[in-house]
Design a protein around this motif. Structure first.
Motif, PDB file in Angstrom:
ATOM      1  N   GLN A  85       0.819  -1.209   0.000  1.00 16.92           N
ATOM      2  CA  GLN A  85       0.000   0.000   0.000  1.00 16.92           C
ATOM      3  C   GLN A  85       0.855   1.262   0.000  1.00 16.92           C
ATOM      4  OE1 GLN A  85      -2.589  -0.719   3.347  1.00 16.92           O
ATOM      5  NE2 GLN A  85      -4.121  -1.723   2.083  1.00 16.92           N
ATOM      6  N   ARG A  86       1.997   1.223   0.687  1.00 16.65           N
ATOM      7  CA  ARG A  86       2.896   2.387   0.656  1.00 16.65           C
ATOM      8  C   ARG A  86       3.478   2.577  -0.744  1.00 16.65           C
ATOM      9  NH1 ARG A  86       4.728   0.242   5.568  1.00 16.65           N
ATOM     10  NH2 ARG A  86       6.555  -0.622   4.509  1.00 16.65           N
ATOM     11  N   GLN A  89       0.827   4.020  -3.098  1.00 17.17           N
ATOM     12  CA  GLN A  89       0.083   5.172  -2.610  1.00 17.17           C
ATOM     13  C   GLN A  89       0.157   6.327  -3.598  1.00 17.17           C
ATOM     14  OE1 GLN A  89      -1.795   5.136   0.237  1.00 17.17           O
ATOM     15  NE2 GLN A  89      -2.586   7.054  -0.584  1.00 17.17           N
ATOM     16  N   THR A  90      -0.975   6.953  -3.880  1.00 20.83           N
ATOM     17  CA  THR A  90      -1.038   8.136  -4.736  1.00 20.83           C
ATOM     18  C   THR A  90      -2.017   9.130  -4.132  1.00 20.83           C
ATOM     19  OG1 THR A  90      -2.801   7.130  -6.074  1.00 20.83           O
ATOM     20  CG2 THR A  90      -0.536   6.868  -6.866  1.00 20.83           C
ATOM     21  N   ARG A  98      -7.018   4.112  -2.230  1.00 19.84           N
ATOM     22  CA  ARG A  98      -6.048   3.101  -2.642  1.00 19.84           C
ATOM     23  C   ARG A  98      -5.967   1.939  -1.648  1.00 19.84           C
ATOM     24  NH1 ARG A  98      -2.447   3.276  -6.647  1.00 19.84           N
ATOM     25  NH2 ARG A  98      -4.262   4.227  -7.603  1.00 19.84           N
ATOM     26  N   GLU A  99      -6.199   2.200  -0.376  1.00 22.09           N
ATOM     27  CA  GLU A  99      -6.122   1.130   0.616  1.00 22.09           C
ATOM     28  C   GLU A  99      -7.112   0.016   0.288  1.00 22.09           C
ATOM     29  OE1 GLU A  99      -6.065   0.671   5.465  1.00 22.09           O
ATOM     30  OE2 GLU A  99      -7.397   2.153   4.573  1.00 22.09           O
TER      31      GLU A  99
END
Length: 385
Positions: A85-86, A89-90, A98-99
């Protein structure tokens, strides 16, 4: 009189236009009010979402329970999931976030389910699952192109030392990768179906990969039909065409399906069986031990995503390469975050395909037989590395 009629028509049209605009504005205001009531208060720190997330769904209760193990549902550890997820990430001020998109995509990969089943699991529309799956896969592929995984010059010595340990010979310290191809099952396309047919009776495409001594994928090239020879796949990849890897002075290990080359890339292969004398036999033994890491890497990736990769991919053949590339990306993230597993035995057996005859050398290639002959005496020391 005609002028009066024209003026009246113009006035009537303007009045109608104003009424229509007022009605349109009123409808838009009502829609916004309904949306605001549904979503509740929003701020810049809490971007607007089109739909409200149902935290009571069992799969989301698992995710929000920080003590729960995610591997049964997502095939990833919690640490690896946070890393994914990192990396993905946007800045996003609309949609689901996004999560949740990463959770949906990884769950879909982990179970190989239809979009409608995944939609029920997360309580979202089927169209959302379809959009999220394609969106995340496309973003991962763009991320792969923008951030190459090839080792930097300062890291090559550590990679070579790893291959020396794998092979049991210090002569392999200039080996910085192992190359091979693996067949991934797909639903056949409407045209040229026979090109994708494997001798075992299923349809597949070729995934070429190079990995380091830990099994981390350094380069992948996906999409050619199963009928295309591994050598032909390699020669059409950027790895070979622009000599991306290995750097000068370093070596790749490949199986007997590849040619033994000095240029344009240095690729060492085993001697054909039966070998001539014990020196060649010991060289083949060391070579096989070092090269086995790429087969293990394929096995680990297919084991983690076996519900998706160990059966025909339920996506269009044009989208399949992106899904496969994302599996390789997630494989690397898992290794980087200590999320390890052993390959299943049936997956390992599926990788053992007979090798077709080698293709002749092209005009831009030079044989590596002399280099291999000079190298082999140094590969025959005892297992002391």
């Amino acid at each position: 009189m005609p002028a009066v009629v024209t003026l009246a028509l113009i006035m009537t049209y303007q009045l109608f236009q104003n009424m229509s605009e007022n009605r349109g504005n009123a409808m838009r205001r009502r829609r916004l009010l309904r949306l605001a009531a549904r979503l509740g208060n929003t701020t810049a720190a809490n971007p607007v979402r089109y739909c409200r997330l149902d935290h009571n769904m069992p799969i989301l209760r698992v995710w929000f329970n920080v003590e729960a193990d995610l591997r049964q549902d997502f095939r990833l550890s919690r640490r690896a999931m946070h890393a994914v997820q990192r990396l993905l990430q946007t800045e996003q001020d609309h949609g689901w976030g996004r999560e949740l998109e990463v959770l949906i995509y990884v769950y879909w990969l982990a179970h190989g389910l239809s979009y409608i089943v995944v939609a029920r699991v997360f309580n979202v529309p089927k169209s959302t699952v379809h959009r999220v799956v394609h969106k995340v896969a496309n973003y991962i592929c763009r991320n792969l192109r923008q951030k190459p995984a090839l080792p930097q010059a300062a890291e090559l010595a550590a990679v070579g030392q790893g291959f020396a340990q794998l092979s049991g010979s210090p002569a392999f310290t200039n080996v910085v990768g192992a190359i091979d191809g693996s067949h991934i099952r797909i639903k056949p396309p409407a045209r040229h179906r026979i090109d994708y047919l494997k001798y075992k009776g299923f349809y597949s495409i070729n995934m070429q990969a190079v990995c380091d001594s830990t099994g981390r994928f350094l380069d992948i090239f996906v999409g050619y039909p199963r009928s295309v020879h591994d050598t032909r796949v390699m020669k059409n990849s950027s790895l070979y065409k622009v000599r991306r890897y290995p750097p000068p002075g370093y070596i790749l290990l490949g199986d007997g399906g590849y040619p033994c080359l000095d240029t344009p890339i240095c690729l060492m292969t085993p001697y054909k069986e039966p070998v001539t004398g014990p020196v060649q036999g010991r060289y083949n033994y060391r070579h096989a031990k070092g090269r086995s890491i790429i087969e293990r890497a394929f096995g680990v990736m297919k084991t983690r995503w076996r519900c998706t990769l160990f059966k025909a991919l339920e996506v269009k053949p044009t989208f399949a390469p992106q899904v496969i590339a994302s599996c390789a990306f997630l494989h690397n993230v898992c290794l980087d975050n200590g999320d390890l597993l052993e390959p299943d035995e049936d997956v390992s057996q599926d990788l053992l395909d007979p090798q077709p005859p080698r293709e002749p050398l092209a005009v831009n290639e030079s044989s590596g037989n002399a280099t291999r002959t000079d190298w082999q005496p140094r590969c025959n020391c005892k297992d002391t590395v």
